[in-house]
Design an enzyme around this catalytic site. Structure first.
Site, mmCIF file in Angstrom:
data_model
loop_
_atom_site.group_PDB
_atom_site.id
_atom_site.type_symbol
_atom_site.label_atom_id
_atom_site.label_comp_id
_atom_site.label_asym_id
_atom_site.label_seq_id
_atom_site.Cartn_x
_atom_site.Cartn_y
_atom_site.Cartn_z
ATOM 1 C CB SER A 124 -25.569 -33.018 8.706
ATOM 2 O OG SER A 124 -25.644 -34.320 8.182
ATOM 3 C CB THR A 126 -27.563 -34.767 5.487
ATOM 4 O OG1 THR A 126 -28.664 -35.264 4.760
ATOM 5 C CG2 THR A 126 -27.949 -33.450 6.128
ATOM 6 C CE1 TYR A 148 -30.954 -33.151 11.249
ATOM 7 C CE2 TYR A 148 -29.983 -34.449 9.469
ATOM 8 C CZ TYR A 148 -29.849 -33.761 10.655
ATOM 9 O OH TYR A 148 -28.616 -33.664 11.250
ATOM 10 C CE LYS A 152 -28.572 -30.249 11.359
ATOM 11 N NZ LYS A 152 -28.415 -29.517 12.624
ATOM 12 C CG PHE A 177 -18.619 -37.192 7.041
ATOM 13 C CD1 PHE A 177 -18.216 -35.848 7.071
ATOM 14 C CD2 PHE A 177 -18.948 -37.743 5.826
ATOM 15 C CE1 PHE A 177 -18.150 -35.091 5.899
ATOM 16 C CE2 PHE A 177 -18.874 -37.005 4.647
ATOM 17 C CZ PHE A 177 -18.472 -35.684 4.686
ATOM 18 C CG ASP A 296 -29.581 -45.606 3.866
ATOM 19 O OD1 ASP A 296 -29.795 -44.502 4.379
ATOM 20 O OD2 ASP A 296 -29.550 -46.682 4.509
#
Ligand code: NAD
Ligand code: UFG
Length: 339
Positions: A124, A126, A148, A152, A177, A296
């Protein structure tokens, strides 16, 4: 190739199953249905005309995973299975580490025992953490801001270490993305349980009348319209990227581990998505601007050059198509999959 698709009943996995079969590959699915409904299988078989073997169990069950590899002649694995809700991962970190790392351990052990050398892993964007500035390139350092994301980052590291110690093992780390949209048939799509965490399914449920209005998280970001910007990618483009990555590994036996961003390279704001969806659906999408969602980022989008140069893959579908295909799925299946 005969490809084992872990998490193949889920959102991205199911669309990748269609792309694999369309490219002439055979597919075997393993899924524990923790976040999917069994009825997706009939839809996939109707769509592809193929009969798709399904193994319904938890990959962390090492004995069952071992038996699966003994029973099926697997050439390669695409590993989608995992838990993916960012907010929930902070409430239930142990479940996330256990499920996401444990499923990978069992899978990689069985692959080694049965001489399966090709793995495509769902990573991800992320993993770029919070300090990078868009566009993100693959050589940026990785980090995370929630459990989370750490699963990854950790899985990328674990797979990199195992590949270095295992001659012949090849791993593609695909950093997605924002996957959205649905197969153009409208028969498969994203079917979140409960209140959707992500923007596109929430908007779709507002347009179809399941929810009253969208809460737009933050209207004061340093972006042209004040709302956050993301790189939305059509799930069928993403699915094609997996097929290409798998084939690339076959063509490049010298590659042990490689990361590729899968994005369009373009940013779209929340309000631009709202407008595109209202246009595509012909339905109003009422919204109100509320506080920012914690953690965010203002702007994320890919530098998608590496995938284009090396894989010869580029996302083709526009935000209009992403909205139109989401709407076709949502309006034909207002409550998602039956069952
Ligand atoms: P999804 O929840 O729809 O699909 C995951 C599937 O894996 C589900 O069908 C679930 O039942 C299954 N599963 C989970 N744990 C399992 C286990 N231990 N054993 C067997 N099956 C198991 O999610 P998705 O959106 O299709 O995402 C697929 C992958 O892509 C995930 O690894 C996710 O983290 C990653 N990813 C998703 C996004 C996104 O926005 N959707 C973005 C980046 C990365
Ligand atoms: N948003 C809203 N209202 C909503 C839902 C989302 O305004 O109801 C906004 C978010 O604040 C964000 C944008 O819409 O600005 C996109 O949000 P998503 O939740 O759809 O996607 P994210 O970019 O936050 O998260 C995605 C994946 C994660 C991954 C992350 C980082 O869903 O798995 O990208 O790569 F970790």
């Amino acid at each position: 190739m005969r490809v084992l698709v872990s998490g193949g009943a889920g959102y991205i996995g199911s669309h990748t199953v269609v792309a694999l079969i369309a490219s002439g590959h055979e597919v075997v699915i393993v899924d524990n249905f923790s976040n999917a409904k069994p009825t997706v299988l009939a839809r996939l078989e109707a769509l592809t005309g193929a009969s798709i073997p399904l193994h319904a169990f938890d990959l962390r069950d090492a004995d069952k995973t071992e038996r699966l590899f003994a029973d099926e002649a697997i050439d390669a694995v695409i590993h989608f299975a995992g838990l993916k809700a960012v907010g929930e991962s902070s409430e239930r970190p142990l479940d996330y580490y256990d499920n996401n790392l444990g499923s990978t351990f069992a899978l990689v052990r069985a692959m080694a025992r049965h001489g399966v050398h090709r793995l495509v892993f769902s990573s991800s964007a992320t993993v770029y953490g919070e300090s990078a500035t868009a566009p993100f390139t693959e050589d940026l350092p990785t980090s995370a801001t929630n459990p989370y994301g750490w699963t990854k980052v950790m899985q990328e590291q674990i797979l990199t270490d195992i590949a270095a110690a295992t001659p012949g093992l090849q791993v593609a780390l695909l950093r997605y993305f924002n996957p959205v949209g649905a197969h153009e048939s409208g028969t498969i799509g994203e079917d979140p349980q409960g209140i959707p965490n992500n923007l596109m399914p929430f908007i779709a449920q507002v347009a179809v009348g399941r929810r009253e209005r969208l809460s737009v998280f933050g209207g004061d970001y340093p972006t042209p319209d004040g709302t956050a910007v993301r790189d939305y990618i059509h799930v069928m483009d993403l699915a094609d990227g997996h097929v290409r990555a798998l084939e690339y590994l076959g063509e490049h036996p010298e590659v042990a581990v490689r990361a590729w961003n899968l994005g369009t390279g373009e940013g779209t704001s929340v309000l631009q998505v709202v407008e595109a969806f209202a246009d595509a659906s012909g339905r109003p999408v009422p919204y109100e601007i509320v506080a920012r969602r914690p953690e965010d980022l203002a702007v994320t989008y890919a530098d998608a050059t590496r995938a284009e140069t090396e894989l010869g893959w580029r996302a083709e579908r526009t935000i209009e198509q992403m909205c139109a295909d989401t709407w076709r799925w949502q309006s034909a299946n207002p409550q998602g999959y039956p069952g």
